[in-house]
Design a protein around this motif. Structure first.
Motif, PDB file in Angstrom:
ATOM      1  N   SER A 102      26.383  81.530  27.487  1.00 12.30           N
ATOM      2  CA  SER A 102      25.906  82.523  28.441  1.00 12.30           C
ATOM      3  C   SER A 102      24.998  81.889  29.485  1.00 12.30           C
ATOM      4  CB  SER A 102      25.156  83.640  27.705  1.00 12.30           C
ATOM      5  OG  SER A 102      24.556  84.534  28.618  1.00 12.30           O
ATOM      6  N   ALA A 103      24.085  81.031  29.021  1.00 10.79           N
ATOM      7  CA  ALA A 103      23.157  80.372  29.938  1.00 10.79           C
ATOM      8  C   ALA A 103      23.890  79.440  30.903  1.00 10.79           C
ATOM      9  CB  ALA A 103      22.110  79.601  29.142  1.00 10.79           C
ATOM     10  N   ILE A 104      24.877  78.708  30.385  1.00  5.83           N
ATOM     11  CA  ILE A 104      25.636  77.768  31.223  1.00  5.83           C
ATOM     12  C   ILE A 104      26.417  78.508  32.295  1.00  5.83           C
ATOM     13  CG2 ILE A 104      27.556  76.130  31.206  1.00  5.83           C
ATOM     14  CD1 ILE A 104      26.594  75.271  28.404  1.00  5.83           C
ATOM     15  N   ILE A 105      27.079  79.599  31.900  1.00  5.11           N
ATOM     16  CA  ILE A 105      27.881  80.365  32.855  1.00  5.11           C
ATOM     17  C   ILE A 105      26.984  81.000  33.914  1.00  5.11           C
ATOM     18  CG2 ILE A 105      29.403  82.363  33.115  1.00  5.11           C
ATOM     19  CD1 ILE A 105      30.479  81.741  30.312  1.00  5.11           C
ATOM     20  N   ALA A 106      25.857  81.580  33.471  1.00  7.60           N
ATOM     21  CA  ALA A 106      24.949  82.215  34.426  1.00  7.60           C
ATOM     22  C   ALA A 106      24.360  81.186  35.383  1.00  7.60           C
ATOM     23  CB  ALA A 106      23.834  82.940  33.665  1.00  7.60           C
ATOM     24  N   TRP A 107      23.984  80.030  34.867  1.00 10.57           N
ATOM     25  CA  TRP A 107      23.430  78.978  35.722  1.00 10.57           C
ATOM     26  C   TRP A 107      24.463  78.524  36.754  1.00 10.57           C
ATOM     27  CZ3 TRP A 107      19.039  76.851  37.176  1.00 10.57           C
ATOM     28  CH2 TRP A 107      19.083  75.616  37.841  1.00 10.57           C
ATOM     29  N   GLY A 108      25.705  78.368  36.318  1.00  8.65           N
ATOM     30  CA  GLY A 108      26.753  77.958  37.245  1.00  8.65           C
ATOM     31  C   GLY A 108      26.968  78.979  38.346  1.00  8.65           C
ATOM     32  N   VAL A 124      32.081  86.506  36.976  1.00  8.08           N
ATOM     33  CA  VAL A 124      31.417  85.412  36.263  1.00  8.08           C
ATOM     34  C   VAL A 124      30.110  85.910  35.652  1.00  8.08           C
ATOM     35  CG1 VAL A 124      30.447  83.097  36.466  1.00  8.08           C
ATOM     36  CG2 VAL A 124      32.466  83.730  37.824  1.00  8.08           C
ATOM     37  N   PHE A 125      29.353  86.694  36.432  1.00  6.13           N
ATOM     38  CA  PHE A 125      28.116  87.262  35.911  1.00  6.13           C
ATOM     39  C   PHE A 125      28.404  88.245  34.775  1.00  6.13           C
ATOM     40  CE2 PHE A 125      26.491  85.988  40.150  1.00  6.13           C
ATOM     41  CZ  PHE A 125      25.366  85.277  39.738  1.00  6.13           C
ATOM     42  N   VAL A 126      29.503  88.986  34.893  1.00  4.80           N
ATOM     43  CA  VAL A 126      29.878  89.917  33.823  1.00  4.80           C
ATOM     44  C   VAL A 126      30.159  89.162  32.527  1.00  4.80           C
ATOM     45  CG1 VAL A 126      31.629  91.570  33.058  1.00  4.80           C
ATOM     46  CG2 VAL A 126      30.751  91.677  35.398  1.00  4.80           C
ATOM     47  N   VAL A 127      30.881  88.060  32.625  1.00  2.93           N
ATOM     48  CA  VAL A 127      31.184  87.247  31.439  1.00  2.93           C
ATOM     49  C   VAL A 127      29.904  86.695  30.835  1.00  2.93           C
ATOM     50  CG1 VAL A 127      32.295  85.140  30.635  1.00  2.93           C
ATOM     51  CG2 VAL A 127      33.516  86.670  32.192  1.00  2.93           C
ATOM     52  N   ALA A 128      28.988  86.225  31.692  1.00  2.00           N
ATOM     53  CA  ALA A 128      27.710  85.704  31.203  1.00  2.00           C
ATOM     54  C   ALA A 128      26.937  86.796  30.462  1.00  2.00           C
ATOM     55  CB  ALA A 128      26.884  85.147  32.356  1.00  2.00           C
ATOM     56  N   GLY A 129      26.939  87.999  31.022  1.00  2.00           N
ATOM     57  CA  GLY A 129      26.256  89.111  30.371  1.00  2.00           C
ATOM     58  C   GLY A 129      26.909  89.493  29.055  1.00  2.00           C
ATOM     59  N   PHE A 130      28.248  89.450  29.011  1.00  2.00           N
ATOM     60  CA  PHE A 130      28.981  89.761  27.791  1.00  2.00           C
ATOM     61  C   PHE A 130      28.629  88.763  26.693  1.00  2.00           C
ATOM     62  CE2 PHE A 130      33.044  89.871  25.306  1.00  2.00           C
ATOM     63  CZ  PHE A 130      32.903  91.168  24.845  1.00  2.00           C
ATOM     64  N   CYS A 131      28.533  87.483  27.068  1.00  2.00           N
ATOM     65  CA  CYS A 131      28.141  86.451  26.102  1.00  2.00           C
ATOM     66  C   CYS A 131      26.730  86.702  25.592  1.00  2.00           C
ATOM     67  CB  CYS A 131      28.205  85.070  26.758  1.00  2.00           C
ATOM     68  SG  CYS A 131      29.856  84.462  27.097  1.00  2.00           S
ATOM     69  N   GLY A 135      25.695  87.347  21.752  1.00  2.00           N
ATOM     70  CA  GLY A 135      24.718  86.495  21.091  1.00  2.00           C
ATOM     71  C   GLY A 135      23.554  87.281  20.519  1.00  2.00           C
ATOM     72  N   LEU A 136      23.095  88.282  21.247  1.00  2.00           N
ATOM     73  CA  LEU A 136      21.985  89.108  20.760  1.00  2.00           C
ATOM     74  C   LEU A 136      22.408  89.929  19.545  1.00  2.00           C
ATOM     75  CD1 LEU A 136      20.407  90.325  24.123  1.00  2.00           C
ATOM     76  CD2 LEU A 136      19.556  88.549  22.575  1.00  2.00           C
ATOM     77  N   LEU A 137      23.653  90.388  19.542  1.00  2.00           N
ATOM     78  CA  LEU A 137      24.157  91.097  18.365  1.00  2.00           C
ATOM     79  C   LEU A 137      24.276  90.156  17.175  1.00  2.00           C
ATOM     80  CD1 LEU A 137      26.881  93.381  19.993  1.00  2.00           C
ATOM     81  CD2 LEU A 137      24.675  94.077  19.055  1.00  2.00           C
ATOM     82  N   ASP A 138      24.648  88.912  17.430  1.00  2.00           N
ATOM     83  CA  ASP A 138      24.652  87.905  16.361  1.00  2.00           C
ATOM     84  C   ASP A 138      23.247  87.732  15.793  1.00  2.00           C
ATOM     85  OD1 ASP A 138      27.318  87.219  16.272  1.00  2.00           O
ATOM     86  OD2 ASP A 138      27.141  85.601  17.722  1.00  2.00           O
ATOM     87  N   LEU A 139      22.282  87.595  16.697  1.00  2.00           N
ATOM     88  CA  LEU A 139      20.889  87.410  16.278  1.00  2.00           C
ATOM     89  C   LEU A 139      20.409  88.607  15.470  1.00  2.00           C
ATOM     90  CD1 LEU A 139      18.375  85.640  16.440  1.00  2.00           C
ATOM     91  CD2 LEU A 139      17.765  86.808  18.573  1.00  2.00           C
ATOM     92  N   ASN A 140      20.784  89.797  15.881  1.00  2.00           N
ATOM     93  CA  ASN A 140      20.405  90.999  15.149  1.00  2.00           C
ATOM     94  C   ASN A 140      20.991  90.982  13.739  1.00  2.00           C
ATOM     95  OD1 ASN A 140      19.425  93.863  14.949  1.00  2.00           O
ATOM     96  ND2 ASN A 140      21.619  94.261  14.804  1.00  2.00           N
ATOM     97  N   ALA A 141      22.263  90.585  13.624  1.00  2.00           N
ATOM     98  CA  ALA A 141      22.907  90.525  12.304  1.00  2.00           C
ATOM     99  C   ALA A 141      22.232  89.485  11.419  1.00  2.00           C
ATOM    100  CB  ALA A 141      24.388  90.203  12.470  1.00  2.00           C
ATOM    101  N   ILE A 142      21.849  88.353  12.007  1.00  2.00           N
ATOM    102  CA  ILE A 142      21.197  87.289  11.237  1.00  2.00           C
ATOM    103  C   ILE A 142      19.829  87.737  10.741  1.00  2.00           C
ATOM    104  CG2 ILE A 142      20.202  84.975  11.410  1.00  2.00           C
ATOM    105  CD1 ILE A 142      22.472  84.401  13.483  1.00  2.00           C
ATOM    106  N   ARG A 159      34.851  92.512  17.525  1.00  2.00           N
ATOM    107  CA  ARG A 159      35.127  91.096  17.770  1.00  2.00           C
ATOM    108  C   ARG A 159      36.620  90.798  17.672  1.00  2.00           C
ATOM    109  NH1 ARG A 159      30.438  87.805  17.466  1.00  2.00           N
ATOM    110  NH2 ARG A 159      28.619  89.176  17.470  1.00  2.00           N
ATOM    111  N   MET A 160      37.291  91.411  16.715  1.00  2.00           N
ATOM    112  CA  MET A 160      38.731  91.168  16.597  1.00  2.00           C
ATOM    113  C   MET A 160      39.479  91.789  17.776  1.00  2.00           C
ATOM    114  SD  MET A 160      40.674  89.399  14.709  1.00  2.00           S
ATOM    115  CE  MET A 160      39.941  89.189  13.089  1.00  2.00           C
ATOM    116  N   CYS A 161      39.035  92.969  18.219  1.00  2.00           N
ATOM    117  CA  CYS A 161      39.679  93.591  19.380  1.00  2.00           C
ATOM    118  C   CYS A 161      39.407  92.793  20.651  1.00  2.00           C
ATOM    119  CB  CYS A 161      39.209  95.029  19.541  1.00  2.00           C
ATOM    120  SG  CYS A 161      39.945  96.177  18.345  1.00  2.00           S
ATOM    121  N   SER A 162      38.242  92.159  20.751  1.00  2.00           N
ATOM    122  CA  SER A 162      37.962  91.302  21.900  1.00  2.00           C
ATOM    123  C   SER A 162      38.890  90.094  21.897  1.00  2.00           C
ATOM    124  CB  SER A 162      36.495  90.845  21.870  1.00  2.00           C
ATOM    125  OG  SER A 162      35.617  91.937  22.026  1.00  2.00           O
ATOM    126  N   ALA A 163      39.116  89.534  20.703  1.00  2.00           N
ATOM    127  CA  ALA A 163      40.055  88.418  20.595  1.00  2.00           C
ATOM    128  C   ALA A 163      41.469  88.873  20.934  1.00  2.00           C
ATOM    129  CB  ALA A 163      40.014  87.838  19.178  1.00  2.00           C
TER     130      ALA A 163
END
Length: 222
Positions: A102-108, A124-131, A135-142, A159-163
Protein backbone atom coordinates in the motif's frame (compact mmCIF):
# COMPACT_ATOMS: atom_id res chain seq x y z
CA UNK A 1 1.88 -18.69 -27.90
CA UNK A 2 4.60 -19.81 -25.48
CA UNK A 3 4.25 -22.78 -23.16
CA UNK A 4 4.23 -20.43 -20.16
CA UNK A 5 1.37 -18.41 -21.62
CA UNK A 6 -0.54 -21.62 -22.39
CA UNK A 7 -0.17 -22.76 -18.78
CA UNK A 8 -1.29 -19.33 -17.59
CA UNK A 9 -4.43 -19.42 -19.73
CA UNK A 10 -5.24 -22.98 -18.68
CA UNK A 11 -4.86 -22.00 -15.03
CA UNK A 12 -7.22 -19.08 -15.56
CA UNK A 13 -9.88 -21.28 -17.14
CA UNK A 14 -9.64 -23.78 -14.30
CA UNK A 15 -9.91 -20.93 -11.78
CA UNK A 16 -13.11 -19.66 -13.42
CA UNK A 17 -14.73 -23.11 -13.43
CA UNK A 18 -13.69 -24.15 -9.93
CA UNK A 19 -14.50 -20.71 -8.51
CA UNK A 20 -18.01 -20.86 -9.96
CA UNK A 21 -18.44 -24.41 -8.64
CA UNK A 22 -17.32 -23.38 -5.14
CA UNK A 23 -19.83 -20.51 -5.17
CA UNK A 24 -22.70 -22.70 -6.35
CA UNK A 25 -22.00 -25.66 -4.06
CA UNK A 26 -23.40 -26.03 -0.55
CA UNK A 27 -20.99 -24.30 1.79
CA UNK A 28 -18.95 -26.74 3.84
CA UNK A 29 -19.96 -29.67 1.65
CA UNK A 30 -17.57 -32.01 -0.14
CA UNK A 31 -18.03 -30.33 -3.53
CA UNK A 32 -17.42 -26.89 -2.04
CA UNK A 33 -14.23 -28.07 -0.36
CA UNK A 34 -12.87 -29.82 -3.46
CA UNK A 35 -13.79 -26.96 -5.79
CA UNK A 36 -12.21 -24.53 -3.35
CA UNK A 37 -9.01 -26.54 -3.27
CA UNK A 38 -8.94 -26.59 -7.07
CA UNK A 39 -9.53 -22.84 -7.15
CA UNK A 40 -6.67 -22.19 -4.73
CA UNK A 41 -4.29 -24.35 -6.77
CA UNK A 42 -5.34 -22.71 -10.05
CA UNK A 43 -4.98 -19.20 -8.62
CA UNK A 44 -1.54 -19.94 -7.23
CA UNK A 45 -0.55 -21.24 -10.66
CA UNK A 46 -1.91 -18.00 -12.14
CA UNK A 47 0.17 -16.02 -9.67
CA UNK A 48 3.36 -17.87 -10.54
CA UNK A 49 2.90 -17.71 -14.32
CA UNK A 50 1.73 -14.09 -14.31
CA UNK A 51 4.80 -13.07 -12.31
CA UNK A 52 7.14 -14.93 -14.65
CA UNK A 53 5.43 -13.44 -17.73
CA UNK A 54 5.68 -9.90 -16.39
CA UNK A 55 9.31 -10.30 -15.41
CA UNK A 56 10.07 -11.77 -18.83
CA UNK A 57 8.40 -8.81 -20.52
CA UNK A 58 10.28 -6.28 -18.39
CA UNK A 59 7.30 -5.21 -16.25
CA UNK A 60 8.50 -5.52 -12.65
CA UNK A 61 5.77 -3.16 -11.40
CA UNK A 62 3.12 -5.54 -12.75
CA UNK A 63 4.94 -8.44 -11.10
CA UNK A 64 4.65 -6.59 -7.78
CA UNK A 65 0.94 -6.16 -8.42
CA UNK A 66 0.65 -9.91 -8.93
CA UNK A 67 1.29 -10.27 -5.19
CA UNK A 68 -2.41 -9.47 -4.76
CA UNK A 69 -3.26 -12.90 -6.13
CA UNK A 70 -1.12 -14.83 -3.67
CA UNK A 71 -2.08 -12.56 -0.78
CA UNK A 72 -5.84 -12.95 -1.14
CA UNK A 73 -5.77 -16.66 -1.95
CA UNK A 74 -3.43 -17.67 0.88
CA UNK A 75 -5.07 -15.55 3.59
CA UNK A 76 -8.53 -16.69 2.53
CA UNK A 77 -7.49 -20.34 2.50
CA UNK A 78 -5.94 -19.98 5.96
CA UNK A 79 -9.10 -18.36 7.31
CA UNK A 80 -11.07 -21.41 6.12
CA UNK A 81 -8.54 -23.85 7.55
CA UNK A 82 -8.12 -22.26 10.99
CA UNK A 83 -11.39 -23.41 12.53
CA UNK A 84 -10.41 -22.00 15.92
CA UNK A 85 -10.22 -18.49 14.45
CA UNK A 86 -6.60 -17.94 15.38
CA UNK A 87 -3.89 -16.33 13.27
CA UNK A 88 -0.22 -17.16 12.92
CA UNK A 89 3.08 -16.09 11.44
CA UNK A 90 1.83 -16.30 7.86
CA UNK A 91 -0.96 -13.81 8.62
CA UNK A 92 1.56 -11.49 10.27
CA UNK A 93 3.83 -11.69 7.22
CA UNK A 94 0.84 -11.09 4.92
CA UNK A 95 -0.15 -8.04 6.96
CA UNK A 96 3.34 -6.55 6.70
CA UNK A 97 3.44 -7.33 2.97
CA UNK A 98 0.11 -5.72 2.08
CA UNK A 99 0.75 -2.61 4.19
CA UNK A 100 4.16 -2.21 2.55
CA UNK A 101 2.55 -2.69 -0.86
CA UNK A 102 0.00 0.00 0.00
CA UNK A 103 2.78 2.41 0.93
CA UNK A 104 4.76 1.65 -2.25
CA UNK A 105 1.75 2.13 -4.52
CA UNK A 106 0.69 5.35 -2.78
CA UNK A 107 4.23 6.73 -2.90
CA UNK A 108 4.48 5.95 -6.61
CA UNK A 109 1.19 7.74 -7.25
CA UNK A 110 2.18 10.83 -5.22
CA UNK A 111 5.67 10.93 -6.74
CA UNK A 112 4.34 10.47 -10.26
CA UNK A 113 6.39 7.35 -10.91
CA UNK A 114 3.41 4.98 -11.00
CA UNK A 115 2.18 3.91 -14.42
CA UNK A 116 -1.05 5.87 -15.06
CA UNK A 117 -4.22 4.13 -16.15
CA UNK A 118 -6.30 5.29 -19.14
CA UNK A 119 -8.33 7.43 -16.70
CA UNK A 120 -5.38 8.81 -14.76
CA UNK A 121 -3.92 7.99 -11.35
CA UNK A 122 -7.26 7.78 -9.55
CA UNK A 123 -7.47 3.97 -9.74
CA UNK A 124 -3.89 3.73 -8.42
CA UNK A 125 -4.92 5.59 -5.26
CA UNK A 126 -7.97 3.34 -4.97
CA UNK A 127 -5.76 0.24 -5.10
CA UNK A 128 -3.44 1.74 -2.48
CA UNK A 129 -6.43 2.43 -0.23
CA UNK A 130 -7.78 -1.09 -0.78
CA UNK A 131 -4.41 -2.52 0.28
CA UNK A 132 -4.43 -0.32 3.36
CA UNK A 133 -7.90 -1.49 4.39
CA UNK A 134 -6.92 -5.15 3.84
CA UNK A 135 -3.78 -4.67 5.92
CA UNK A 136 -5.68 -2.99 8.75
CA UNK A 137 -8.19 -5.83 8.77
CA UNK A 138 -5.27 -8.25 8.98
CA UNK A 139 -3.90 -6.29 11.93
CA UNK A 140 -7.30 -6.36 13.60
CA UNK A 141 -7.51 -10.15 13.19
CA UNK A 142 -3.99 -10.58 14.60
CA UNK A 143 -4.66 -8.38 17.63
CA UNK A 144 -7.93 -10.16 18.38
CA UNK A 145 -6.03 -13.44 18.84
CA UNK A 146 -9.14 -15.43 17.90
CA UNK A 147 -12.01 -14.54 15.56
CA UNK A 148 -15.62 -15.54 16.09
CA UNK A 149 -17.06 -18.00 13.56
CA UNK A 150 -18.91 -15.19 11.76
CA UNK A 151 -15.76 -13.04 11.62
CA UNK A 152 -13.67 -15.97 10.37
CA UNK A 153 -16.11 -16.93 7.62
CA UNK A 154 -16.53 -13.27 6.61
CA UNK A 155 -12.76 -12.98 6.32
CA UNK A 156 -12.66 -16.10 4.16
CA UNK A 157 -15.53 -14.91 1.95
CA UNK A 158 -14.39 -11.41 1.10
CA UNK A 159 -10.81 -12.46 0.41
CA UNK A 160 -11.77 -15.42 -1.75
CA UNK A 161 -14.27 -13.30 -3.69
CA UNK A 162 -11.57 -10.66 -4.20
CA UNK A 163 -9.31 -13.36 -5.62
CA UNK A 164 -12.18 -14.60 -7.79
CA UNK A 165 -12.66 -11.05 -9.09
CA UNK A 166 -9.03 -11.01 -10.22
CA UNK A 167 -9.82 -14.06 -12.37
CA UNK A 168 -13.17 -12.84 -13.71
CA UNK A 169 -12.00 -9.28 -14.27
CA UNK A 170 -8.83 -10.39 -16.03
CA UNK A 171 -10.79 -12.65 -18.38
CA UNK A 172 -14.05 -10.83 -19.10
CA UNK A 173 -12.55 -7.33 -19.19
CA UNK A 174 -8.86 -7.84 -19.89
CA UNK A 175 -9.07 -10.60 -22.51
CA UNK A 176 -11.96 -9.47 -24.68
CA UNK A 177 -9.85 -9.99 -27.79
CA UNK A 178 -10.15 -13.73 -27.12
CA UNK A 179 -13.95 -13.55 -27.02
CA UNK A 180 -16.34 -13.54 -30.01
CA UNK A 181 -16.51 -10.11 -31.61
CA UNK A 182 -20.27 -9.94 -31.06
CA UNK A 183 -19.89 -9.77 -27.26
CA UNK A 184 -16.88 -7.47 -27.03
CA UNK A 185 -17.71 -4.33 -25.11
CA UNK A 186 -21.01 -5.79 -23.92
CA UNK A 187 -22.33 -4.72 -20.49
CA UNK A 188 -22.82 -8.42 -19.81
CA UNK A 189 -19.04 -8.81 -19.56
CA UNK A 190 -18.91 -6.08 -16.95
CA UNK A 191 -21.63 -7.86 -14.97
CA UNK A 192 -19.77 -11.17 -15.17
CA UNK A 193 -16.50 -9.51 -14.17
CA UNK A 194 -17.97 -7.89 -11.05
CA UNK A 195 -20.25 -10.80 -10.17
CA UNK A 196 -17.96 -12.00 -7.33
CA UNK A 197 -18.67 -8.79 -5.40
CA UNK A 198 -22.43 -9.22 -5.82
CA UNK A 199 -22.09 -12.82 -4.62
CA UNK A 200 -20.02 -11.59 -1.68
CA UNK A 201 -22.71 -9.10 -0.68
CA UNK A 202 -25.42 -11.77 -0.75
CA UNK A 203 -23.45 -14.23 1.37
CA UNK A 204 -22.37 -11.59 3.90
CA UNK A 205 -26.00 -10.52 4.37
CA UNK A 206 -27.06 -14.15 4.80
CA UNK A 207 -24.19 -14.81 7.20
CA UNK A 208 -24.77 -11.80 9.44
CA UNK A 209 -28.54 -11.37 9.23
CA UNK A 210 -29.80 -14.79 8.10
CA UNK A 211 -31.16 -15.88 11.47
CA UNK A 212 -32.87 -12.55 12.06
CA UNK A 213 -34.47 -12.64 8.62
CA UNK A 214 -35.70 -16.19 9.18
CA UNK A 215 -37.16 -15.18 12.54
CA UNK A 216 -38.99 -12.27 10.95
CA UNK A 217 -40.38 -14.49 8.17
CA UNK A 218 -41.51 -17.12 10.66
CA UNK A 219 -43.22 -14.44 12.74
CA UNK A 220 -45.01 -13.13 9.65
CA UNK A 221 -46.21 -16.61 8.74
CA UNK A 222 -47.51 -17.30 12.25
Amino acid sequence: MTLLMGIHIAGGMVALVTGAAAVAARKGGALHVRAGQGFVAAMLLLWLTATLLHLRDGKPDSAVGDLFIGYFVITSWLAARRHDGTTGRIEIAACVLILALSAIIAWGAFAGTARPTPVGLGPVFVVAGFCLVAGLLDLNAILRKALTPVQRISRHLWRMCSAFFIATGSFFLGQQDALPEAVRGSPVLVVLAFAPFAILAVFLVRLRFGRRLRSVLEALRA
